[in-house]
Design an enzyme around this catalytic site. Structure first.
Site, PDB file in Angstrom:
ATOM      1  N   ARG A 201      52.527  41.335  37.242  1.00  0.00           N
ATOM      2  CA  ARG A 201      52.344  40.078  36.507  1.00  0.00           C
ATOM      3  C   ARG A 201      51.650  40.315  35.171  1.00  0.00           C
ATOM      4  NH1 ARG A 201      49.450  35.254  39.445  1.00  0.00           N
ATOM      5  NH2 ARG A 201      47.665  36.623  39.123  1.00  0.00           N
TER       6      ARG A 201
ATOM      7  N   ARG B 259      39.550  37.042  10.813  1.00  0.00           N
ATOM      8  CA  ARG B 259      40.217  35.972  11.546  1.00  0.00           C
ATOM      9  C   ARG B 259      41.482  35.560  10.812  1.00  0.00           C
ATOM     10  NH1 ARG B 259      40.299  30.273  11.660  1.00  0.00           N
ATOM     11  NH2 ARG B 259      40.667  29.446  13.752  1.00  0.00           N
TER      12      ARG B 259
ATOM     13  N   LYS C 293      49.540  34.262  32.241  1.00  0.00           N
ATOM     14  CA  LYS C 293      48.150  34.125  32.718  1.00  0.00           C
ATOM     15  C   LYS C 293      47.171  34.372  31.566  1.00  0.00           C
ATOM     16  CE  LYS C 293      45.388  35.413  36.768  1.00  0.00           C
ATOM     17  NZ  LYS C 293      44.968  34.073  37.146  1.00  0.00           N
TER      18      LYS C 293
ATOM     19  N   GLU D 237      50.295  22.258  40.096  1.00  0.00           N
ATOM     20  CA  GLU D 237      49.508  23.225  40.880  1.00  0.00           C
ATOM     21  C   GLU D 237      48.046  22.814  40.825  1.00  0.00           C
ATOM     22  OE1 GLU D 237      49.753  27.143  38.958  1.00  0.00           O
ATOM     23  OE2 GLU D 237      49.868  26.142  37.019  1.00  0.00           O
TER      24      GLU D 237
HETATM   25  N1  PMP Z   1      47.764  28.800  39.472  1.00  0.00           N
HETATM   26  C1  PMP Z   1      46.780  28.908  38.564  1.00  0.00           C
HETATM   27  C2  PMP Z   1      46.729  27.918  37.453  1.00  0.00           C
HETATM   28  C3  PMP Z   1      45.816  29.915  38.682  1.00  0.00           C
HETATM   29  O1  PMP Z   1      44.828  30.019  37.773  1.00  0.00           O
HETATM   30  C4  PMP Z   1      45.883  30.804  39.786  1.00  0.00           C
HETATM   31  C5  PMP Z   1      44.846  31.888  39.978  1.00  0.00           C
HETATM   32  N2  PMP Z   1      44.599  32.637  38.863  1.00  0.00           N
HETATM   33  C6  PMP Z   1      46.928  30.658  40.707  1.00  0.00           C
HETATM   34  C7  PMP Z   1      47.853  29.648  40.518  1.00  0.00           C
HETATM   35  C8  PMP Z   1      47.065  31.584  41.885  1.00  0.00           C
HETATM   36  O2  PMP Z   1      47.526  32.846  41.506  1.00  0.00           O
HETATM   37  P1  PMP Z   1      47.146  34.149  42.348  1.00  0.00           P
HETATM   38  O3  PMP Z   1      47.616  33.894  43.742  1.00  0.00           O
HETATM   39  O4  PMP Z   1      47.897  35.228  41.705  1.00  0.00           O
HETATM   40  O5  PMP Z   1      45.662  34.288  42.268  1.00  0.00           O
END
Ligand code: PMP
Length: 288
Positions: free
Chosen positions: A52, A101, A151, A184
């Site tokens: 990831r 910057r 992420k 989520e």
């Molecule tokens: N969604 C979000 C918005 C998150 O921040 C996370 C954790 N970082 C997850 C889902 C879960 O991801 P993972 O199982 O890879 O920790």
């Protein structure tokens, strides 16, 4: 605390670790991260987190700071140097320090990416009292940007969501899109269980592709549980038999209250409880 942390090639006492004020992670949240859990001194789902990370870097045209083998060595070195038994390793890669910057990305041939890793001790990862009780969530509008599959360290709105939950006497928040569908949790993927079926939103740019989600759905399928990857509303979740969230930090965490509605019996249900057991057992076996 006196941790040894990793900063751009060096292992240093945390008080001596420094990052430039011109680092784009600091100025622009131009950075991506991963959190890997450690159980019994071993890394959980390390390959998934590496994959990831590569994807996040690729989507942002950010150069890679290290090979997967090097990342593994650094993770292991930090576990050893800090004597981590149960805990987490936080890894952040930034686009680095261009010395000024500017909105434009610096030339990757000139500015190297930055990398920081540190450990966190979490003795209750497995025996988490929240998992025995179940947590309460509130629903709030999803006001994040449109690339939640990457992420990044842009975590201000999720932090605000956690504070809104705290203020409301709850533990966490679930984000709801303008279409009324749950995306989520603030830092986890969201699920409901109805008539034995496990329901969770399908992967897209709207949610983070959880590493724990992938593992849990695989274990569920192996245990002959039925999984439906589709979106659901808060009303459907409130009427579900069970609800839960997954993340690398919380594993499988039962949700027993959504806004003012008690979910199912108000106690952690059999599906979430069983999935948590399987996840911990299988993750320990596969840990490296
Ligand atoms: N969604 C979000 C918005 C998150 O921040 C996370 C954790 N970082 C997850 C889902 C879960 O991801 P993972 O199982 O890879 O920790």
């Amino acid at each position: 605390m006196n941790r040894i942390v990793y900063v751009n090639g060096d292992y240093l006492p945390e008080g001596e670790a420094r990052v430039s004020v011109f680092d784009r992670g600091f100025l622009m949240a131009d950075a991506v991260y991963e959190v890997t859990s450690v159980l019994g001194g071993k890394l959980i789902d390390f390959a998934g987190h590496c994959a990831r990370l590569r994807r996040s870097l690729g989507e942002l045209d950010m150069p890679s700071p290290a090979s997967d083998d090097d990342l593994l060595s650094i993770h292991r070195e930090l576990v050893a140097r800090n004597g981590i038994v149960d805990g987490q390793i936080y890894l952040q890669v930034t686009r680095g320090n261009p010395g000024d910057r500017d909105f434009a990305f610096p030339d990757p041939a000139i500015v190297a990416p930055g990398m920081v890793l540190f450990t966190q001790v979490k003795p209750n990862l497995v025996e988490n009292p929240d998992a025995k009780r179940g947590i309460a969530v509130i629903s709030i509008p999803d006001m994040r940007w449109g690339r939640r599959d990457i992420k990044t360290t842009q975590l201000l709105y999720p932090s605000m969501g956690k504070m809104m939950a705290k203020k409301a006497g709850a533990d966490d928040a679930w984000f709801v899109g303008e279409d009324g569908l749950v995306t989520e949790g603030t830092s986890n993927n969201a699920y409901i269980v109805k008539d034995g079926r496990i329901i969770t939103r399908a992967l897209s740019n709207d949610i983070l592709h959880g590493i724990t989600r992938a593992a849990v759905l695989r274990f569920a399928a192996e245990a002959q549980m039925v999984v439906e990857e589709r979106s659901f509303t808060i009303a459907e979740a409130e009427a579900a038999d069970e609800a839960f969230v997954t993340s690398a930090s919380a594993f499988v965490m039962p949700v027993v209250k959504i806004d003012d509605s008690v979910v199912g019996t108000g106690k952690p249900g059999p599906v979430a409880t069983r999935l948590r057991e399987i996840y911990v057992e299988e993750s320990r076996k596969a840990a490296i």
